[in-house]
Design an enzyme around this catalytic site. Structure first.
Site, short mmCIF file in Angstrom:
data_model
loop_
_atom_site.label_atom_id
_atom_site.label_comp_id
_atom_site.label_asym_id
_atom_site.label_seq_id
_atom_site.Cartn_x
_atom_site.Cartn_y
_atom_site.Cartn_z
N TYR A 439 0.81 -1.22 0.00
CA TYR A 439 0.00 0.00 0.00
C TYR A 439 0.85 1.27 0.00
CZ TYR A 439 -0.18 0.00 5.30
OH TYR A 439 0.08 0.00 6.64
N GLU A 440 0.20 2.36 -0.38
CA GLU A 440 0.85 3.65 -0.62
C GLU A 440 1.93 3.55 -1.69
OE1 GLU A 440 -0.70 5.99 0.43
OE2 GLU A 440 -1.84 5.02 2.00
N GLY A 441 1.72 2.70 -2.66
CA GLY A 441 2.66 2.52 -3.76
C GLY A 441 3.55 1.33 -3.51
#
Length: 597
Positions: A439-441
């Site tokens: 998550y978050e890239g």
């Protein structure tokens, strides 16, 4: 398993590597010196050890659940712990005083964030997402938005979310379909479905302020046509009181591999006439604004990797001290003894420790750069620190989270067969850690950022300037005359030279041979993170070897030197081999015919 905040190591980094004395000279941070840092960290440690950490195992067994009426009930004890967290002012720690914050530097706030996530990552996700919403509104929100939302968000009375992902639009935000229809009164009606919304619905706060990406009718295709909207769960009246429920509802929450106590919501906007949204900034600049939240969150997720690694390490050390199994191979005990006596167990524990300390030092130095980049009175100093911080963010996020997978896996391995049994608790850290690389890239997205924006764009100049700073540390290590320092310098030199080779390869081939470069993008990120953390370990070693440090705490400083030497011998030594796989092994990544897979 209890948690003890690693205050000594945190304060060592803050004092000697992040240089809190220099941060305290920046206007507005005059009262944020080492004494303040120590007082804040000690209090934060107490809250997390006594109140929040005991709920971690409970949250894994009894996660948040969704029930009738579109409601979500969090793990027993979370609501009460959140109240203590907000009443203690911990949400407001590093936000501006003009909106009720305490205005402390990120250098201190990041250490507190590590403690919170070590204590209970599922719990910590709620304030982490609120921090991101605050950053976005501070940067792009109107004066009216700031007045309406910031004080309540900063106090923690309300919480915030990021709404990017949709069923058909994961990392590719060009595919976002949620739409926003302009209304005569200047508001918008928002319609669509958002998934993977962390704390998108819960019972810990009175209101939830959703920041939502959507397309205004007639907007350009792709990412250039995305706008950002504030969509509150409850409308806010002119006097700040809560009004009617908005048309945004949680239709389900996900059943996950880890971070089970954190409700990951599916949110439906506009099923009953349209959710009222308020445009943040200008139309079609939403992705630009959302990246403000994402950059803050990416750094914070990197800190989560350090946090979960620390918790796994502490758990493994305690088990290794208690578990009696087999006589030591050197015959140092007459019979079977605790497994911490066995060399391979020591190797695993040292690997866990060195990775964690290396990444913690990297994150602390990056936080100090952020503080200087945003608050230093000298424009050139701000520019230099901004460049440094931006280069470090994908490393803190990517390297620290990938590191946490290895460390939490080793934590299970130290436990042997008992590690595979849930009741020991160490499996939870392994499961919780996996999401951090996603998550978050994802790690690949962080690596693409490192290749494209941070290396190729300036022809590798920023990267090579960092290499020059590493070389200065090497020279200082050699000059010290200490054998451990000279061994560290040797490994740093080999790693730095390998790094420069890769930088030249990346900068020289990204346009002409993109497949060759991006085939090694994640290895490049791991190589760079390894070197940058190793550089900080070298700096830490230099401090720990000084007579002043030895006089302050000889045993702690000896441990710092030993851990840094281990990092050099066992972790930093991997860099030249990674260099070979990137520069010389790109072709074999893409040569296999697609139908042969």
């Amino acid at each position: 398993m209890s948690y003890t905040a690693p205050l000594k190591d945190m304060l060592f980094n803050i004092e000697h590597l992040a240089r809190i004395d220099q941060i305290a000279q920046i206007p507005g941070f005059e009262d944020a010196g080492l004494e303040t840092a120590q007082a804040v960290l000690e209090e934060c440690g107490k809250l997390n050890t006594e109140v929040i950490a005991p709920l971690n195992w409970e949250g894994d067994k009894n996660p948040s659940f969704h029930h009738s009426g579109n409601q979500v009930t969090t793990t027993p004890g979370f609501k009460e712990a959140y109240k203590q967290f907000t009443e203690g002012g911990w949400q407001s720690l590093q936000h501006p005083a003009e909106f009720g914050g305490q205005g402390l530097p990120k250098t201190i706030g990041a250490a507190c964030g590590e403690m919170l996530n070590s204590a209970n990552m599922s719990f910590a996700l709620c304030p982490m997402l609120t921090d991101g919403a605050i950053e976005a509104l501070l940067t792009a929100g109107s004066d009216d938005m700031k007045a309406k939302y910031l004080e309540k968000l900063i106090s923690g009375e309300w919480t915030g979310t990021m709404n990017l992902t949709e069923p058909q639009a994961g990392s590719d935000l060009a595919a976002v379909r949620t739409r926003a229809e302009p209304q005569p009164d200047g508001t918008y009606k928002v319609f669509g479905t958002k998934i993977y919304i962390t704390y998108g619905e819960h019972d810990m706060a009175d209101n939830i302020i959703h920041l939502v990406l959507a397309r205004v009718q007639g907007a350009p295709e792709g990412v250039k046509g995305i706008s950002l909207f504030v969509v509150p769960k409850f409308m806010v009246n002119g006097d700040g009181s809560l009004g009617a429920r908005n048309d945004v509802h949680c239709v389900s929450i996900e059943h996950k591999m880890g971070i089970k106590a954190s409700p990951t919501a599916v949110l439906q906007y506009g099923d009953h006439g349209g959710a009222t949204g308020f445009l943040v900034g200008e139309e079609n600049r939403g992705l630009e604004y959302m990246f403000i939240m994402m950059n803050a969150a990416r750094y914070a997720v990197g800190v989560q990797g350090i946090s979960i690694a620390e918790r796994a390490y502490q758990h493994a050390v305690q088990y290794a001290r208690d578990r009696v199994q087999s006589r030591p191979v050197d015959g140092s005990l007459p019979a079977a003894g605790p497994i911490i006596h066995h060399p391979d167990v020591r190797r695993m524990l040292m690997t866990m420790r060195a990775y964690t300390e290396g990444c913690r030092s990297l994150a602390s130095v990056a936080a100090a750069a952020y503080d200087a980049a945003h608050h230093h009175p000298d424009a050139e100093v701000r520019k230099q620190n901004q460049s440094f911080y931006e280069f470090m963010v994908p490393l803190v996020k990517g390297y620290s989270t990938e590191m946490s997978l290895e460390v939490t896996s080793l934590g299970v391995q130290v436990h042997g067969g008992m590690g595979f049994i849930e009741e020991t608790g160490c499996a939870q850290y392994y499961r919780d850690a996996k999401i951090l690389t996603i998550y978050e890239g994802t790690t690949a997205i962080q690596a693409n950022d490192l290749v494209g924006r941070k290396t190729s764009r300036d022809g590798g100049q920023t990267a090579k300037a960092l290499a020059d700073q590493v070389a200065q540390t090497e020279a200082q290590l050699v000059a010290s005359g200490n054998a451990d320092a000279q061994a560290m310098a040797k490994r740093l030199k080999a790693a730095r030279e390998a790094f420069v080779d890769v930088v030249n390869f990346v900068a020289g081939n990204t346009k002409a041979k993109p497949n060759d470069v991006f085939a090694g993008s994640v290895p490049y990120l791991m190589l760079t993170g390894n070197l940058m953390a190793g550089w900080q370990m070298g700096r830490a070693m230099l401090v720990a070897l000084t007579p002043e440090a030895q006089a302050q705490d000889a045993a702690f400083m000896a441990s710092k030197v030993t851990t840094a030497r281990f990092y050099a011998d066992h972790i930093l030594s991997k860099v030249p081999g990674i260099r070979d796989s990137i520069v010389e092994g790109a072709g074999s990544v893409t040569e296999l015919a697609l139908d042969a897979f």
